[in-house]
Design an enzyme around this catalytic site. Structure first.
Site, short mmCIF file in Angstrom:
data_model
loop_
_atom_site.label_atom_id
_atom_site.label_comp_id
_atom_site.label_asym_id
_atom_site.label_seq_id
_atom_site.Cartn_x
_atom_site.Cartn_y
_atom_site.Cartn_z
N LYS A 80 4.28 -6.64 10.41
CA LYS A 80 3.53 -7.76 9.84
C LYS A 80 3.86 -9.08 10.53
CE LYS A 80 6.67 -8.42 5.86
NZ LYS A 80 7.00 -9.84 5.98
N ASP A 81 4.90 -9.10 11.39
CA ASP A 81 5.25 -10.31 12.14
C ASP A 81 4.69 -10.32 13.56
OD1 ASP A 81 6.77 -11.31 10.03
OD2 ASP A 81 8.61 -10.36 10.73
N ARG A 130 -1.20 -15.46 1.77
CA ARG A 130 -1.90 -14.27 1.26
C ARG A 130 -1.45 -13.96 -0.15
NH1 ARG A 130 0.03 -9.37 0.45
NH2 ARG A 130 1.96 -9.94 1.53
N ARG A 131 -0.14 -13.97 -0.38
CA ARG A 131 0.37 -13.71 -1.72
C ARG A 131 -0.01 -14.83 -2.68
NH1 ARG A 131 6.16 -11.96 0.78
NH2 ARG A 131 5.73 -9.74 1.10
N ARG A 148 11.23 -20.00 2.01
CA ARG A 148 11.43 -19.36 3.31
C ARG A 148 12.84 -18.82 3.41
NH1 ARG A 148 9.54 -21.44 7.82
NH2 ARG A 148 10.63 -19.66 8.72
N ARG A 154 16.22 -16.05 -0.10
CA ARG A 154 15.16 -16.25 -1.10
C ARG A 154 15.65 -15.90 -2.50
NH1 ARG A 154 9.54 -14.34 1.94
NH2 ARG A 154 10.33 -14.64 4.04
N CYS A 241 -0.11 -14.94 11.01
CA CYS A 241 0.76 -14.50 9.94
C CYS A 241 0.50 -15.28 8.66
CB CYS A 241 2.21 -14.69 10.38
SG CYS A 241 3.46 -14.24 9.18
#
Length: 308
Positions: A80-81, A130-131, A148, A154, A241
């Site tokens: 995903k990166d 997206r989230r 981040r 986190r 991203c």
């Protein structure tokens, strides 16, 4: 044969690199694997959303530079990166079997998303537009804040800032053996995952044929077909991203791939969804992307890019 794997220095990135190292050494008796930790720009800049400071390439550029220079032989990435375009001389050679692709909800006070949804003044942390967009579609009154850093950072910030919860990738929580912290896994039908979420990608120099022969066994055909469809959609939409795009492909018994995708405004008020099945992953992703772009996604994305 000595192989040097380049990796980010976070605990999760090191787990991923160690996993590939163990697979290689288990398969080949004559292979010696070393890890080289590389600090990327994305690891250094933690006080700004990724969309504001460069997006997807922030986590791979320094690693790719070392691949080009020859100081490392393999870059291990979370798929995903990984940007959809590669520097000349480099290629994405292998995509490994996918771990759980879902997003996971970590609750500070033990309440589920549905339980929190009935409350006012709910604060949720996520680094992903997206989230954020999909959360606000479900719970428009929630306060979504940018958070981040690596998984441990986190989790710590959730406690320090007294957030009600955070959203992380299920794959990372499972790889780090932190499943006990997950309140609930969010079904893809509720929150479409990021492109390639849960899969690892191995980037190498295109001319390294001997190395590619050693890596062939790590390629997972089904995962590769699905992730290629997702990435073709992302590439066609010219997304990075940090854009509110989600896509998740699953294999069908007849050998085809079923692709489910979403583009949403950052505030969750505008949503374009699409679904399509096909036998050619690349064509499938391109076709669905164009259908969605023509159905309103282009207008949504133009606003996102303008604001960034």
């Amino acid at each position: 044969m000595k192989i040097v794997i380049g990796t980010r220095a976070s605990q999760l990135a090191l787990w991923q690199a160690e996993h590939i190292k163990a697979e290689l050494e288990s398969r080949w008796d004559d292979v010696q694997v070393e890890l080289k930790k590389i600090i990327t720009k994305g690891d250094k800049i933690l006080d700004s959303p990724l969309a504001k400071v460069g997006g997807k390439g922030l986590f791979v550029k320094e690693i790719e530079n070392e691949l080009i220079d020859g100081t490392i032989d393999i870059a291990v990435h979370s798929m995903k990166d990984v940007p959809t375009e590669f520097p000349e001389g480099l290629e994405l050679f292998a995509i490994t079997e996918r771990e759980d692709p879902r997003d996971a909800f970590i609750s500070r006070n033990g309440k589920s998303m549905a339980e929190l949804g009935q409350q006012k003044d709910v604060t949720i942390g996520t680094s992903s537009l997206r989230r954020q967009a999909q959360l606000l579609t479900l719970y428009p009154h929630w306060n979504i804040v940018s958070i981040r850093g690596n998984v441990q950072t986190r989790l710590k910030r959730m406690e320090e800032r007294q957030m009600d919860g955070i959203i992380l990738a299920a794959a990372g929580m499972k790889r780090l053996e932190l499943e006990h912290l997950v309140k609930e896994y969010i079904a893809p039908e509720v929150m479409i995952p990021a492109i390639g979420q849960g899969a690892l990608g191995l980037e190498v120099r295109s001319a390294d044929t001997a190395l590619k022969e050693r890596l062939e066994f790590l390629r997972h055909p089904v995962t590769t077909q699905c992730v290629l469809a997702e990435r073709a959609l992302l590439r066609t939409m010219e997304g990075g991203c940090q854009v509110p795009i989600g896509a998740y492909a699953v294999p069908k018994e007849n050998g085809s791939v079923f692709l489910n995708a979403l583009v949403a405004s950052v505030d969750g008020k505008e949503v374009v969804k699409g679904q399509l099945e096909g036998n050619n992953p690349e064509e499938l992703g391109v076709t669905l992307a164009n259908q969605m772009l023509n159905s309103g996604a282009r207008a949504i994305l133009s606003v996102v890019y303008h604001n960034n």
